[in-house]
Design a protein around this motif. Structure first.
Motif: not given
Length: 122
Positions: A13-16, A22-24, A56-62
């Motif tokens: 989702t954050v990559a999309y 946009k941001r998540l 915490y374990y997701a992409d740093k853009r989240v």
């Protein structure tokens, strides 16, 4: 919910969204006793992570949005709200996210608790 599937969904989702400028933002709720089995809590690696902080374990853009409940501030003692005595772990996680340069926005409870102690006609 399987934590690895949640991380994968957050990352997709954050990559999309990022590809579209946009941001998540994901709310990290204050509930307890919901654990992400197999994902160590970075504040105490001997324990599983509170599922609400799987970001915490997701992409740093989240963008994590730590959330408090009811009328309590981050520093107030609690009397069992959501099985808690304090928001110390939330404050500690916010500090860790800052130290690691991970984005976050504080998301305190909204105004609906204004009428908590008052009778409100339905």
């Amino acid at each position: 919910t399987d934590p690895s599937q949640t991380v994968e969904l957050l990352n997709t989702t954050v990559a999309y969204l990022a590809s579209r400028g946009k941001r998540l933002v994901v709310k990290n709720h204050a509930s307890t006793q919901q654990l992400a089995k197999g994902y160590p809590d970075p504040l105490d690696p001997s324990k599983d992570l509170n599922f609400n902080y799987i970001t915490y374990y997701a992409d740093k853009r989240v963008v994590s949005a730590p959330h408090t409940v009811q009328m309590y501030s981050l520093a107030d003692p609690l009397v069992g709200s959501y099985g808690r005595r304090s928001f110390e772990d939330i404050r500690a996680m916010m500090k860790l996210l800052d130290q690691e340069g991970k984005p976050q926005v504080f998301f305190p409870e909204t105004s609906y608790w204004v009428d908590f102690d008052n009778s409100v006609p339905l």
